[in-house]
Design an enzyme around this catalytic site. Structure first.
Site, PDB file in Angstrom:
ATOM      1  N   SER A 141     -10.764  -2.277  -8.357  1.00 52.31           N
ATOM      2  CA  SER A 141     -12.210  -2.293  -8.605  1.00 52.31           C
ATOM      3  C   SER A 141     -12.575  -1.030  -9.372  1.00 52.31           C
ATOM      4  O   SER A 141     -11.964   0.034  -9.165  1.00 52.31           O
ATOM      5  CB  SER A 141     -12.981  -2.329  -7.288  1.00 52.31           C
ATOM      6  OG  SER A 141     -14.366  -2.117  -7.510  1.00 52.31           O
ATOM      7  N   TYR A 154     -14.485   1.613   1.002  1.00 49.90           N
ATOM      8  CA  TYR A 154     -13.901   0.555   0.171  1.00 49.90           C
ATOM      9  C   TYR A 154     -13.229   1.153  -1.056  1.00 49.90           C
ATOM     10  O   TYR A 154     -12.095   0.784  -1.403  1.00 49.90           O
ATOM     11  CB  TYR A 154     -14.985  -0.428  -0.236  1.00 49.90           C
ATOM     12  CG  TYR A 154     -14.538  -1.459  -1.242  1.00 49.90           C
ATOM     13  CD1 TYR A 154     -13.587  -2.419  -0.909  1.00 49.90           C
ATOM     14  CD2 TYR A 154     -15.063  -1.472  -2.536  1.00 49.90           C
ATOM     15  CE1 TYR A 154     -13.172  -3.364  -1.829  1.00 49.90           C
ATOM     16  CE2 TYR A 154     -14.659  -2.417  -3.459  1.00 49.90           C
ATOM     17  CZ  TYR A 154     -13.713  -3.356  -3.104  1.00 49.90           C
ATOM     18  OH  TYR A 154     -13.294  -4.297  -4.020  1.00 49.90           O
TER      19      TYR A 154
END
Length: 235
Positions: A141, A154
């Protein structure tokens, strides 16, 4: 890598980026092993792709469990006789300020986002060595390269995945096993709804337009075809 007739295992394939990627690879002529925790969704997708002429098996599994990951690899090879591409897409977010994040939430997503792909890589690498090569695509990501309040846990898991990918790429290059990191941006999926924890205000940039899962899937397929070290979202 030419994808037609190649055996491709995709985790997190029941929805969002995973299901869109399965459809893109099916259109490219791949033979697919699809894994996810949502068995009903997974079987519906597999039946849809079979009806369109694809060779597909559905393998319900929890990728955070190393034993289930090992079984995924073994059943894929047992069914198809080989394994050419692994797309480590399954993942989950945990939201909350660093001062407040529940360490157990971080442990849970670390097992899924980092240990899951690591286990899949370790199970697939010996097979790919015997075949003379293969391709591992780890879906990271862009937040791993940013500092966004509320999603540090995350982002930390994706940073860890990036380091594993970068190191494995160097270690395996001489054996013709390519390791690619793909960097989705904000994507219009159920991902945020499934996040662990709570956050009082949206992360910065959350109002930006989201990519479609199909757009991200196009970029994952492009990564498989052209094999760059890193694949960002090309317009």
């Amino acid at each position: 890598m030419e994808i037609h007739d190649k055996v491709v295992l995709i985790t997190g394939a029941s929805a969002g980026i995973g299901s869109a990627t399965a459809r893109r690879f099916a259109t490219a002529g791949a033979k697919l092993a699809l894994a996810a925790r949502s068995a009903d969704r997974l079987h519906r997708l597999a039946e849809e792709l079979k009806a369109q002429g694809s060779d597909v098996i559905a393998l319900p599994a929890d990728v955070s469990d190393p034993k289930q990951v090992q079984r995924l690899i073994e059943e894929t090879v047992r069914h198809f006789g080989r394994l050419d591409v692994v797309v480590n897409n399954a993942g989950q977010a945990a939201v909350g300020a660093i001062a407040d994040i529940n360490p157990e939430d971080l442990r849970n997503i670390f097992d899924l986002n980092v240990i899951g792909p690591l286990t899949a890589m370790q199970a697939a690498i010996p097979i790919m060595r015997e075949q003379g090569g293969g391709l591992i695509i780890n879906v990271s990501s862009v937040v791993a390269k940013m500092n966004i309040p509320g999603i540090g846990a995350y982002a930390a898991t994706k940073s860890a995945l990036n380091m594993l990918s970068d190191t494995a790429r160097a270690e395996l290059a001489s054996e013709h096993i390519r390791v690619i990191s793909v960097y989705p941006r904000a994507t219009a999926t159920e991902f945020g709804k499934n996040a662990l924890g709570t956050i009082q205000s949206p992360p910065q940039g959350s109002s930006n337009p989201s990519d479609t899962p199909e757009f991200v899937a196009d970029n994952i397929l492009a990564a498989a075809l052209h094999e760059p070290d890193e694949q960002y979202m090309a317009e």
